[in-house]
Enzyme design. Structure first.
Site, PDB file in Angstrom:
ATOM      1  N   HIS A 209       2.070   4.864  -2.766  1.00 47.89           N
ATOM      2  CA  HIS A 209       1.821   6.250  -2.276  1.00 47.89           C
ATOM      3  C   HIS A 209       3.405   6.586  -3.015  1.00 47.89           C
ATOM      4  O   HIS A 209       3.745   7.874  -3.563  1.00 47.89           O
ATOM      5  CB  HIS A 209       1.988   6.676  -0.959  1.00 47.89           C
ATOM      6  CG  HIS A 209       0.564   6.430  -0.506  1.00 47.89           C
ATOM      7  ND1 HIS A 209      -0.480   6.731  -1.216  1.00 47.89           N
ATOM      8  CD2 HIS A 209       0.047   5.732   0.705  1.00 47.89           C
ATOM      9  CE1 HIS A 209      -1.625   6.560  -0.713  1.00 47.89           C
ATOM     10  NE2 HIS A 209      -1.284   5.771   0.621  1.00 47.89           N
TER      11      HIS A 209
ATOM     12  N   HIS B 285       0.893  -1.185   0.004  1.00 52.14           N
ATOM     13  CA  HIS B 285      -0.094  -0.012  -0.089  1.00 52.14           C
ATOM     14  C   HIS B 285       0.972   1.235  -0.110  1.00 52.14           C
ATOM     15  O   HIS B 285       0.590   2.111  -0.849  1.00 52.14           O
ATOM     16  CB  HIS B 285      -0.893  -0.018   1.352  1.00 52.14           C
ATOM     17  CG  HIS B 285      -1.612   1.179   1.383  1.00 52.14           C
ATOM     18  ND1 HIS B 285      -2.992   1.378   0.879  1.00 52.14           N
ATOM     19  CD2 HIS B 285      -1.378   2.398   1.812  1.00 52.14           C
ATOM     20  CE1 HIS B 285      -3.454   2.557   1.202  1.00 52.14           C
ATOM     21  NE2 HIS B 285      -2.541   3.197   1.941  1.00 52.14           N
ATOM     22  N   GLU B 286       1.728   1.309   0.825  1.00 52.12           N
ATOM     23  CA  GLU B 286       2.808   2.474   1.042  1.00 52.12           C
ATOM     24  C   GLU B 286       3.622   2.641  -0.449  1.00 52.12           C
ATOM     25  O   GLU B 286       4.066   3.590  -0.607  1.00 52.12           O
ATOM     26  CB  GLU B 286       3.628   2.363   2.023  1.00 52.12           C
ATOM     27  CG  GLU B 286       2.892   2.148   3.453  1.00 52.12           C
ATOM     28  CD  GLU B 286       2.000   3.825   3.663  1.00 52.12           C
ATOM     29  OE1 GLU B 286       2.465   4.690   3.172  1.00 52.12           O
ATOM     30  OE2 GLU B 286       0.933   3.427   4.364  1.00 52.12           O
TER      31      GLU B 286
END
Length: 370
Positions: A40, A36-37
């Protein structure tokens, strides 16, 4: 040091409860959050936004290395992670930077691109896991009749125990769950296999009462049969694996959105809400069963993370997306005091839900929540 002691106690408790399978759980959850990170991080890099820190885990850093302006770290508590962008700090929403490589210098659409990338990577990971599952194969209930209900459409039409459903109105049936989806309140043609022979049966389903996934009573067309319990392994390869992955990812996403709606409506009781302990429990048990079950659970958790992070709650990606949409539509930033207040309210809500879910998990595992 406190973080390390906490992790040691966590691992001891986990191994005691689930044996070495708990290490698989820790790895799976850590990888999901890392991915998920990574979304980003990747989006920020594409837009040339400075990344100050990329940490896998929370708490004290066990290992870190600085490359350029970015510090890459592995931290003690493995159940999380974060990316710190220049000019964007959830712990201090008032902090801003107007440097050329700052998050704040981006247009609202640029910020939304970075914010959406995290959940998008979760959906992508789930999609890839479902493709892998297509090749490994998924255990499903075979479309074989185990029993026929009295006074049912199936009994009146002559369907018998051990009949195998081959197709319904020309649609091939591979697994039991497909039967319900193809039964409509209209005259229906069912092709079955009985003792090596193919037979065609015509019937009209009867409207009856049933329970949906959320234990609500609903009226639906029924033919009156139940499965035999026979298990088959279904594989989806080539182009079929992509279709299978798309369908499963989409259905899982829809189910989570509907589930959240049912929770808000009160259809699903708050005591059913689970947190990180329940996730660890389910994942550890899935690891014991086998690789396909573990992949299914991991894919579902990944979708869950993607959906939950898109909720319009300040402090989540969805909340930040909402703020940027406000700026995009009204062509002005949200009032700083309102922005800061909503962000802290979002954190308070998330912390409350986390504590409540953890309390539910403890009651459930102790047997008190039954």
């Amino acid at each position: 040091m406190k973080s390390i002691i906490f992790v040691i106690l966590l691992l001891i408790a986990g191994v005691y409860a689930y044996s070495w399978y708990f290490f698989i759980t820790v790895f799976a959850i850590s990888f999901l959050i890392f991915f998920h990170e990574l979304g980003h991080f990747t989006a920020a890099r594409i837009l040339k936004v400075g990344v100050l820190k990329f940490s896998v885990g929370f708490g004290e850093s066990l290992y870190s290395k600085k490359i350029g302006q970015t510090e890459y770290a592995i931290s003690a508590i493995p159940l999380g992670g974060y990316v710190s962008l220049k000019g964007q700090d959830d712990s201090n929403p008032a902090a801003k930077s107007m440097d050329d490589d700052s998050y704040n210098k981006l247009t609202p659409l640029g910020r939304i691109f970075i914010l959406f990338a995290g959940p998008f990577f979760n959906f992508t990971l789930a999609f890839l896991l479902f493709i892998a599952l297509g090749y490994i194969g998924v255990d499903r209930l075979a479309p074989v009749v185990g029993s026929v209900m009295p006074d049912s459409a199936a009994l009146q039409a002559g369907i018998m125990k051990n009949d195998k459903i081959l197709s319904i109105d020309g649609v091939t049936i591979r697994e039991w769950d497909q039967i319900t989806k193809q039964i409509l309140p209209k005259p229906t043609t069912i092709e079955i296999e009985r003792e090596g022979k193919n037979l065609t049966i015509n019937l009209t389903p009867k409207i009856g009462e049933s329970l949906n996934l959320f234990r609500e009573k609903i009226q639906k067309p029924l033919i009156g049969i139940s499965p035999s319990g026979e298990i088959i392994n279904l594989k989806n390869t080539g182009l079929d694996s992509i279709k299978f992955a798309y369908k499963e990812t989409l259905e899982a996403s829809k189910l989570i959105f509907v589930g959240i709606g049912k929770l808000i409506e009160g259809v699903v009781p708050m005591k059913d809400m689970g947190g990180i302990i329940q996730i660890a429990d389910i994942t550890s048990k899935a690891a014991k069963i086998g690789i396909s079950t573990l992949l299914i659970i991991t894919a579902l958790i990944s979708v869950n993370l993607g959906v939950l992070n898109l909720l319009p709650i300040p402090a989540l990606d969805g909340g930040h997306i909402l703020f940027n949409l406000y700026e995009l539509i009204f062509r002005r930033e949200m009032n700083e005091k309102v922005y800061i207040g909503l962000t802290y309210c979002g954190w308070a809500l998330l912390l409350t839900l986390m504590i409540f879910a953890t309390f539910n998990d403890i009651l459930r595992l102790s047997g008190s929540g039954q």
